[in-house]
Design an enzyme around this catalytic site. Structure first.
Site, short mmCIF file in Angstrom:
data_model
loop_
_atom_site.label_atom_id
_atom_site.label_comp_id
_atom_site.label_asym_id
_atom_site.label_seq_id
_atom_site.Cartn_x
_atom_site.Cartn_y
_atom_site.Cartn_z
NE ARG A 121 6.41 -50.58 -61.64
CZ ARG A 121 6.18 -49.35 -62.05
NH1 ARG A 121 6.65 -48.32 -61.38
NH2 ARG A 121 5.48 -49.13 -63.15
N PRO B 64 -13.62 -45.67 -47.76
CG PRO B 64 -14.85 -43.95 -48.73
CD PRO B 64 -14.09 -44.32 -47.51
CD GLU B 65 -9.73 -50.69 -50.29
OE1 GLU B 65 -9.29 -51.03 -51.40
OE2 GLU B 65 -9.38 -51.23 -49.23
CG HIS C 108 -20.56 -34.27 -38.52
ND1 HIS C 108 -19.62 -33.52 -37.85
CD2 HIS C 108 -21.05 -35.16 -37.63
CE1 HIS C 108 -19.54 -33.97 -36.60
NE2 HIS C 108 -20.40 -34.95 -36.44
NE ARG D 206 -11.59 -39.82 -38.31
CZ ARG D 206 -10.69 -40.79 -38.17
NH1 ARG D 206 -11.02 -42.02 -38.37
NH2 ARG D 206 -9.44 -40.49 -37.84
#
Ligand SMILES: [Zn+2]
Length: 255
Positions: A140, A2-3, A84, A103
């Site tokens: 940067r 997920p972002e 889980h 996981r």
């Protein structure tokens, strides 16, 4: 994984489910996820669920619980126990929320008494906050895609949204020096891509147990990420590894 937009969708749903509720018990069904799960987590009234970068912060009683979904973590409301389901959160009204994470890269930890946590201490500004200005991208040395994915520069811009923002801004991901106008354009595109993804996630997902990966509807609007043909010009998309991450870009649309 997920972002930020997906985590924001989960936050909205969790906040709605927990509003005006009391947590009476945290049932730990195993001792650890990515890190140990504290044996004692705060109970009492839920004051709200916030998000910082891809972390969720649950203010409960006189404490705050830090949660990260990792790769496969999801929250769901159910009374049965499924494989889980590592933590079950019992509410005063009899409902049970579970944190399911096959996981186990997720985490549940206790914040400091001031509400902070070491994981949050060095994070850059939120991309949708006024603190994220184009100046953050100046001076940067790394490729610009690596810069915008650096959590100290700005949080929550993962591989998908970095690729899409750069396509929209017309900037090649390996560029190292941007003009002030390009930095301005890129910052604007980062905000618009994330805003649209949050809206797509928020409007397409009515069962937040399925929030796992990319927001459903936004996936259909990707222009360059993981594509062979550019969604803007129809040209062939190139794939290059930058900063160890697969990167997709269009030689015609990006300079
Ligand atoms: Zn193109």
């Amino acid at each position: 994984m997920p972002e930020l937009p997906e985590v924001e969708t989960v936050r909205t749903e969790l906040d709605r489910l927990l509003a005006h509720q009391r947590i009476i018990r945290w049932e730990r069904r195993r001792a650890d996820l990515r890190t140990p799960i504290p044996a004692k987590l705060p109970i009492g009234p839920v004051h709200g669920v916030r998000r910082r970068a891809k972390y969720l912060l649950l203010a409960v009683g006189d404490g705050t619980v830090l949660n990260h979904l990792g790769m496969t973590g999801v929250w769901a409301e159910r009374t049965t126990i499924q494989p889980h389901d590592h933590v079950r959160v019992h509410l005063a009204d009899g409902r049970v929320l579970v944190f399911n994470d096959p996981r186990r890269f997720g985490l549940l930890e206790l914040c400091r008494p001031d509400g902070g946590h070491a994981a949050l201490d060095h994070l850059g500004p939120e991309p949708l906050s006024p603190a994220f200005t184009p100046d953050r991208l100046a001076g940067r040395r790394a490729p610009i895609k690596t810069v915008i994915m650096d959590q100290r520069v700005v949080v929550g811009v993962g591989n998908i949204y970095a690729s899409e923002s750069l396509l929209r801004a017309g900037i090649r991901p390996m560029r190292r020096r941007l003009t002030a106008a390009e930095r301005e354009r890129l910052a604007t595109c980062i905000r618009s891509v994330l805003t649209e993804a949050i809206q797509a996630g928020g409007s397409s997902i009515d069962d937040f147990r399925h929030v796992n990966g990319l927001s459903g509807r936004f996936q259909q609007t990707l222009l360059v990420y993981n594509r062979t043909q550019c969604g803007r010009c129809g040209g062939r998309v190139r794939q290059t590894t930058i900063g160890g991450r697969s990167s997709w870009w269009c030689p015609a649309c990006q300079r």
